[in-house]
Scaffold this motif. Structure first.
Motif, PDB file in Angstrom:
ATOM      1  N   UNK A  83      28.541  70.280 -73.881  1.00  0.00           N
ATOM      2  CA  UNK A  83      29.766  71.073 -73.678  1.00  0.00           C
ATOM      3  C   UNK A  83      30.654  70.785 -74.886  1.00  0.00           C
ATOM      4  N   UNK A  85      34.073  71.461 -77.135  1.00  0.00           N
ATOM      5  CA  UNK A  85      35.453  71.955 -77.026  1.00  0.00           C
ATOM      6  C   UNK A  85      36.127  71.795 -78.384  1.00  0.00           C
ATOM      7  N   UNK A  91      44.827  77.106 -79.256  1.00  0.00           N
ATOM      8  CA  UNK A  91      44.127  77.349 -77.971  1.00  0.00           C
ATOM      9  C   UNK A  91      42.842  76.522 -77.928  1.00  0.00           C
ATOM     10  N   UNK A  94      35.952  76.460 -75.196  1.00  0.00           N
ATOM     11  CA  UNK A  94      34.847  75.649 -74.653  1.00  0.00           C
ATOM     12  C   UNK A  94      33.564  76.456 -74.700  1.00  0.00           C
ATOM     13  N   UNK A  96      29.376  76.051 -73.499  1.00  0.00           N
ATOM     14  CA  UNK A  96      28.345  75.248 -72.834  1.00  0.00           C
ATOM     15  C   UNK A  96      27.000  75.653 -73.409  1.00  0.00           C
TER      16      UNK A  96
END
Lengths: 122, 122, 122, 122
Positions: A83, A85, A91, A94, A96
């Protein structure tokens, strides 16, 4: 410890392939995975909300998925889960990802003709 | 709790298919799975001892693997793991099975042409 | 490729610990894992036949499971799955092992007090 | 198909518990999971970038993790993986959740004293 995961679902995008700076083939595509639940009231299997993953493939796997997979194909994918980020213009974003070690068409949904491809050592 | 597992390896037998008493297609085949280890001395990836599993498939998956898989094919299989033990003539026998939910050719080792097959509801 | 698996069940034996020839702590115990199935007729969750695994732990994990685990404890175990087969006196024996990377008490079944243990580098 | 995953890492937040509208205990905490990689140049194991997950627990598991887990504890968590995406004020937000079926302290990093807790059927 690395996190290994297997997802079963459908290709949600075409496969996009490029070369890394080191000249290694890198392919990416999006995958939609919908959980199935037995609804006791209706006595039916129903789909839950889909989860979306970015599947990342390198080297021979990248070349083979590019020539074998179309958007919508039912697939089984296994590999390492990440994951990521990062912040852009204030802002948080994210993603996956699954760094795939194996990808295959799901023979629960159809048939396939397979042909081995021997890769020259890179 | 159920135990879910994904194995990546090769079909170690042909697929044998039969009908259950309830008239459901049931296919079985053996699968060889060899761990890979990086040998720091030789700087090479080497294979460890293979583990063997019996892969069990039902309904549409059984029919599709029968027409798609040959002995030696590289595969990715995911499903529920079971270890069954029983006594026969004073000896204990053990079999490690995977009740497969998905089977696919491993596109890390070749290319495949896939065709959807819609199954009539049984 | 290595096969990673997670099993949830109960310790089916006491933990037996020994030293390898290289002087590394090695602990083993048996684990019973029972699948749970929702029986639509009775509207109840029911247990299927248990699968048994041999859990193998090395180094710090071996020492910590020895002092933390009792027969019957509910556990979650994750690691690499192996199926070993060998012949003895004309009979084939099979053992399904998990080379554990992590073992923990299952907090779905109780509470636990945890204390870190720093191991000297071996 | 549901996606099952096991993560091994550390609690990255305290456990926050609440009651759902149906009066069921619900606990959440964040978990940091760092992959480990063998760096051939330095001959050392090194950590990669951490992935963060939201762990969601219900009923007895929720109550037991609340009384057993502190921020920083090393844990092993297994359950169903979901990636939820939704739009708020023109921005897309993503959260990667694990609906946990089992949580345990990682006995590779310490020792634990376990006590069963029988829950009244709700």
């Amino acid at each position: 410890m690395d996190t290994y995961v297997t997802v079963v679902g459908n290709a949600a995008s075409e496969v996009r392939v490029q070369m890394t700076q080191a000249g290694v083939p890198l392919a990416r595509f999006r995958m939609a995975v919908s959980p199935r639940r037995f609804d006791r009231d209706s006595g039916q299997w129903v789909s839950g909300d889909a989860s979306f993953y970015t599947i990342v493939c390198f080297r021979g796997l990248a070349e083979n998925v590019t020539s074998s997979i179309d958007k919508g194909d039912p697939l089984v994918v296994t590999g390492r889960l990440r994951v990521r980020e990062w912040e852009r213009e204030g802002r948080w974003l994210t993603i996956t990802e699954i760094d795939a070690s194996s990808v295959g068409h799901d023979l629960a949904r159809g048939v396939a003709e397979f042909r081995r491809v021997a890769r020259p050592a890179r």
